[in-house]
Design a protein around this motif. Structure first.
Motif, PDB file in Angstrom:
ATOM      1  N   THR A   1       2.567   1.580  -3.480  1.00 10.07           N
ATOM      2  CA  THR A   1       1.634   1.956  -4.542  1.00 10.07           C
ATOM      3  C   THR A   1       1.160   3.397  -4.385  1.00 10.07           C
ATOM      4  N   LEU A   2       0.800   3.779  -3.179  1.00 11.35           N
ATOM      5  CA  LEU A   2       0.333   5.151  -2.955  1.00 11.35           C
ATOM      6  C   LEU A   2       1.435   6.174  -3.209  1.00 11.35           C
ATOM      7  N   THR A   3       2.664   5.836  -2.854  1.00  9.27           N
ATOM      8  CA  THR A   3       3.782   6.740  -3.117  1.00  9.27           C
ATOM      9  C   THR A   3       4.048   6.837  -4.615  1.00  9.27           C
TER      10      THR A   3
ATOM     11  N   GLY B   1       0.821  -1.211   0.000  1.00  9.38           N
ATOM     12  CA  GLY B   1       0.000   0.000   0.000  1.00  9.38           C
ATOM     13  C   GLY B   1       0.852   1.256   0.000  1.00  9.38           C
TER      14      GLY B   1
ATOM     15  N   GLN C   1       8.265   9.028   3.844  1.00 11.40           N
ATOM     16  CA  GLN C   1       8.268   7.569   3.846  1.00 11.40           C
ATOM     17  C   GLN C   1       8.942   6.992   5.096  1.00 11.40           C
TER      18      GLN C   1
ATOM     19  N   ASP D   1       2.014   6.365  -7.070  1.00 10.91           N
ATOM     20  CA  ASP D   1       0.919   7.068  -7.737  1.00 10.91           C
ATOM     21  C   ASP D   1       0.763   8.507  -7.254  1.00 10.91           C
ATOM     22  N   ARG D   2       1.674   8.939  -6.407  1.00 14.34           N
ATOM     23  CA  ARG D   2       1.694  10.295  -5.846  1.00 14.34           C
ATOM     24  C   ARG D   2       0.413  10.635  -5.069  1.00 14.34           C
ATOM     25  N   ARG D   3      -0.131   9.622  -4.418  1.00 12.53           N
ATOM     26  CA  ARG D   3      -1.296   9.841  -3.555  1.00 12.53           C
ATOM     27  C   ARG D   3      -0.846  10.303  -2.172  1.00 12.53           C
ATOM     28  N   ILE D   4       0.389   9.929  -1.819  1.00 10.79           N
ATOM     29  CA  ILE D   4       0.999  10.403  -0.580  1.00 10.79           C
ATOM     30  C   ILE D   4       2.408  10.878  -0.929  1.00 10.79           C
TER      31      ILE D   4
END
Length: 196
Positions: A169-171, A166, A181, A173-176
């Motif tokens: 993937t979120l990193t 998670g 990190q 996709d630049r969601r976070i």
């Protein structure tokens, strides 16, 4: 060397050349750019030669993913062994393994996508699971056994793997934001390893 042995060696070299070309093309342009036509141009073999090695793109992605699991297992093992001196804090070992996983996902994004995002005909968690996948998961289990407490190490490893996937993937996709990190890993490790 016999003619049969030479042909087998050449076939294995062509097979690896196709896998390497697919990885390079995917890393530079994304998986949509990986087609048998583009690969045949890149490796300078006809499409029928490619099809003599792989049934199509899905089979190529599967081969790339399996190769990726072998590489991931090696990275996780190196991180675990490098930080696992006698008397070391098991939490520190786990932290290093987690960081190695996230670093692998960050530096090999197309490979990671083939392994964990794209549909591949590879069985997970069954008797038919390829050895490369078993070894990568086994590295998680070995790093987690000292901190699993009352939980089954394999189940605990699945939860940690899911959390790291998670984050990766979120990193990606630049969601976070990527710059936090380390804080996320520290928080995750603290929560996973607190007495309870």
């Amino acid at each position: 060397m016999s003619i049969a042995a030479r042909r087998a060696r050449e076939r294995a070299q062509r097979h690896q050349l196709i896998i390497t070309a697919a990885r390079e093309l995917a890393e530079s342009e994304g998986w949509d750019a990986v087609t048998t036509r583009r690969l045949s141009e890149r490796v300078e073999y006809s499409q029928p030669v490619l099809y003599s090695h792989f049934k199509g793109k899905d089979a190529i992605v599967r081969a790339v993913a399996i190769e990726g699991f072998a590489e991931l297992a090696s990275k996780l093992r190196a991180a675990r062994e490098a930080s696992q001196e006698p008397g070391d804090d098991p939490k520190a070992v786990l932290r290093q393994v987690a960081m190695a996983y996230l670093d692998f996902a960050r530096t090999h994004s197309a490979l990671y996508e083939a392994m964990f995002v794209m549909p591949i005909a590879v069985p997970f968690a069954t008797e038919e699971t390829p050895e490369e996948l078993r070894e990568a998961f086994g590295e998680f289990v070995r790093a987690l056994e000292p901190v699993a407490g009352k939980y089954h190490p394999g189940t605990f490893a699945e939860v940690v793997w899911a959390a790291l996937h998670g984050l990766a993937t979120l990193t990606h996709d630049r969601r976070i934001p990527a710059e936090h990190q380390q804080d996320r890993i520290d928080l995750l490790m603290d929560q996973l390893t607190r007495p309870g």
